[in-house]
Design an enzyme around this catalytic site. Structure first.
Site, PDB file in Angstrom:
ATOM      1  N   GLY A  93      -6.189  -1.928   2.968  1.00  0.00           N
ATOM      2  CA  GLY A  93      -5.846  -0.522   2.754  1.00  0.00           C
ATOM      3  C   GLY A  93      -6.204   0.331   3.954  1.00  0.00           C
ATOM      4  CG  HIS A  95      -1.936  -1.068   1.197  1.00  0.00           C
ATOM      5  ND1 HIS A  95      -3.141  -0.938   0.554  1.00  0.00           N
ATOM      6  CD2 HIS A  95      -1.898  -2.331   1.680  1.00  0.00           C
ATOM      7  CE1 HIS A  95      -3.819  -2.075   0.655  1.00  0.00           C
ATOM      8  NE2 HIS A  95      -3.085  -2.934   1.330  1.00  0.00           N
ATOM      9  CB  CYS A 119      -9.270  -1.359   0.050  1.00  0.00           C
ATOM     10  SG  CYS A 119      -7.715  -2.249   0.060  1.00  0.00           S
ATOM     11  CD  GLU A 137      -9.043  -3.255  -3.827  1.00  0.00           C
ATOM     12  OE1 GLU A 137      -8.829  -4.387  -4.274  1.00  0.00           O
ATOM     13  OE2 GLU A 137     -10.004  -2.981  -3.095  1.00  0.00           O
TER      14      GLU A 137
HETATM   15  O1  ZDP Z   1      -3.348  -6.259  -3.096  1.00  0.00           O
HETATM   16  C1  ZDP Z   1      -4.173  -6.349  -4.015  1.00  0.00           C
HETATM   17  O2  ZDP Z   1      -3.829  -6.698  -5.150  1.00  0.00           O
HETATM   18  C2  ZDP Z   1      -5.632  -6.008  -3.715  1.00  0.00           C
HETATM   19  N1  ZDP Z   1      -6.350  -5.746  -4.936  1.00  0.00           N
HETATM   20  C3  ZDP Z   1      -6.203  -7.169  -2.976  1.00  0.00           C
HETATM   21  C4  ZDP Z   1      -7.573  -6.939  -2.467  1.00  0.00           C
HETATM   22  C5  ZDP Z   1      -7.576  -6.070  -1.226  1.00  0.00           C
HETATM   23  C6  ZDP Z   1      -8.982  -5.813  -0.731  1.00  0.00           C
HETATM   24  N2  ZDP Z   1      -9.629  -4.717  -1.324  1.00  0.00           N
HETATM   25  C7  ZDP Z   1      -9.020  -5.667   0.786  1.00  0.00           C
HETATM   26  O3  ZDP Z   1     -10.118  -5.439   1.288  1.00  0.00           O
HETATM   27  O4  ZDP Z   1      -8.037  -5.826   1.473  1.00  0.00           O
HETATM   28  C8  ZDP Z   1      -9.841  -6.905  -1.078  1.00  0.00           C
END
Ligand code: ZDP
Length: 281
Positions: A229, A168, A226, A217
């Site tokens: 996140g 992140h 997320c 994302e």
């Molecule tokens: O790290 C990634 O590639 C994200 N797209 C994964 C999914 C994260 C998510 N939105 C969350 O809630 O942690 C599902």
């Protein structure tokens, strides 16, 4: 015959869940997951989540494919959905369900717990802060990236990088609503300083216990929420002295409560997970 699935969402971050407990490998290929996630030509979702047999002494294993077929290490909203899905499967089979789970993920052990009010609280483990753990080349391998300038679209953005198993990149802004997400998001996601690409969060601090977040994302684009996140954002807010260790994070799909415990230094996330429908595809 097809494959049975159940659609869930956590604050509008939506997933197709598959009971894959009979075999160790996901029953779909990443290319099939891409088709299933397509909102016009498929079922429509931000990702596909597989409930697999447990490993290394844990109850179950979670794997997830993003809408673009890539495989993230973890998924915070997804694991809340998975806990509800497992509880429903167990109840259908035995009449009762475990109140909490130890789930094996590519980011290590993650522990969701079903609350009496229907929300799910998840022990999301420790944040990882070293550049090599994100991973990013924005600093030396064993250094942290806190408020470091990153050039995107001709502008310097002060960024803080946090891994919750997945990468992140967080930047604090005065007005999150004004951020052109679909223009900037892909440029952060594919920036050469992030060898595994990155998720990106634009954060507006409303109060020290209330932050507004918009997210782009990795592998899924703009989503309504997320979970990993939101945890990463709280860590970045505490490290830069912008927020408390317990705060509400408001996402386009609703709010998550996040706590960075002073006892075990783990992140705890509480939020909803809702079943939408079941089907066969
Ligand atoms: O790290 C990634 O590639 C994200 N797209 C994964 C999914 C994260 C998510 N939105 C969350 O809630 O942690 C599902």
């Amino acid at each position: 015959m097809g494959i049975a699935f159940t659609k869930y969402h956590g604050l509008g971050n939506d997933f197709i869940l598959i009971d894959n407990r009979h075999q160790g490998d996901p029953c779909l290929l990443p290319e099939q997951a891409v088709q299933w996630c397509d909102r016009n030509f498929g079922i429509g979702a931000d990702g596909v989540i597989f409930a697999l047999p447990g490993q290394v002494g844990m109850d179950y294993t979670m794997r997830i494919f993003n809408a673009d077929g890539s495989e993230p290490e973890m998924c915070g909203n997804g694991i809340r959905c998975l806990a509800k899905f497992l509880a429903e499967l167990e109840t259908a089979e035995t009449g009762t369900a475990r109140p909490h789970y130890q789930i094996h993920t590519l980011a290590g052990a993650i522990a969701p717990k079903l609350e009496a009010d229907g929300q799910v609280t998840v022990d999301m483990g420790l944040p990882r802060l070293l550049a090599q753990e994100i991973p990013t080349t924005l600093a030396a391998a064993d250094e942290k990236v806190i408020e470091q300038p990153l050039e995107v679209s001709g502008k310097q953005w002060p960024v803080t990088c946090v891994s919750m198993g997945n990468p992140h990149c967080i930047t604090f802004v005065l007005n999150a609503a004004a951020i052109p997400l679909s223009e900037l998001g892909p440029q952060f996601e594919h920036h050469p300083v992030f060898p595994q690409r990155t998720n990106t969060e634009f954060i507006e601090v409303v109060r020290s216990d209330y932050l507004k977040m918009r997210v782009w994302e990795r592998g899924a684009g703009a989503t309504l929420a997320c979970g990993t996140g939101a945890c990463a954002v709280l860590v970045a807010g505490v490290l830069t002295e912008r927020c408390d260790r317990i705060a509400t994070i408001e996402l386009p799909g609703g709010c998550l409560k996040i706590e960075w415990s002073t006892v075990d230094q783990h992140l705890y996330m509480t939020g909803p997970a809702e079943k939408v429908f079941t089907g066969n595809a």
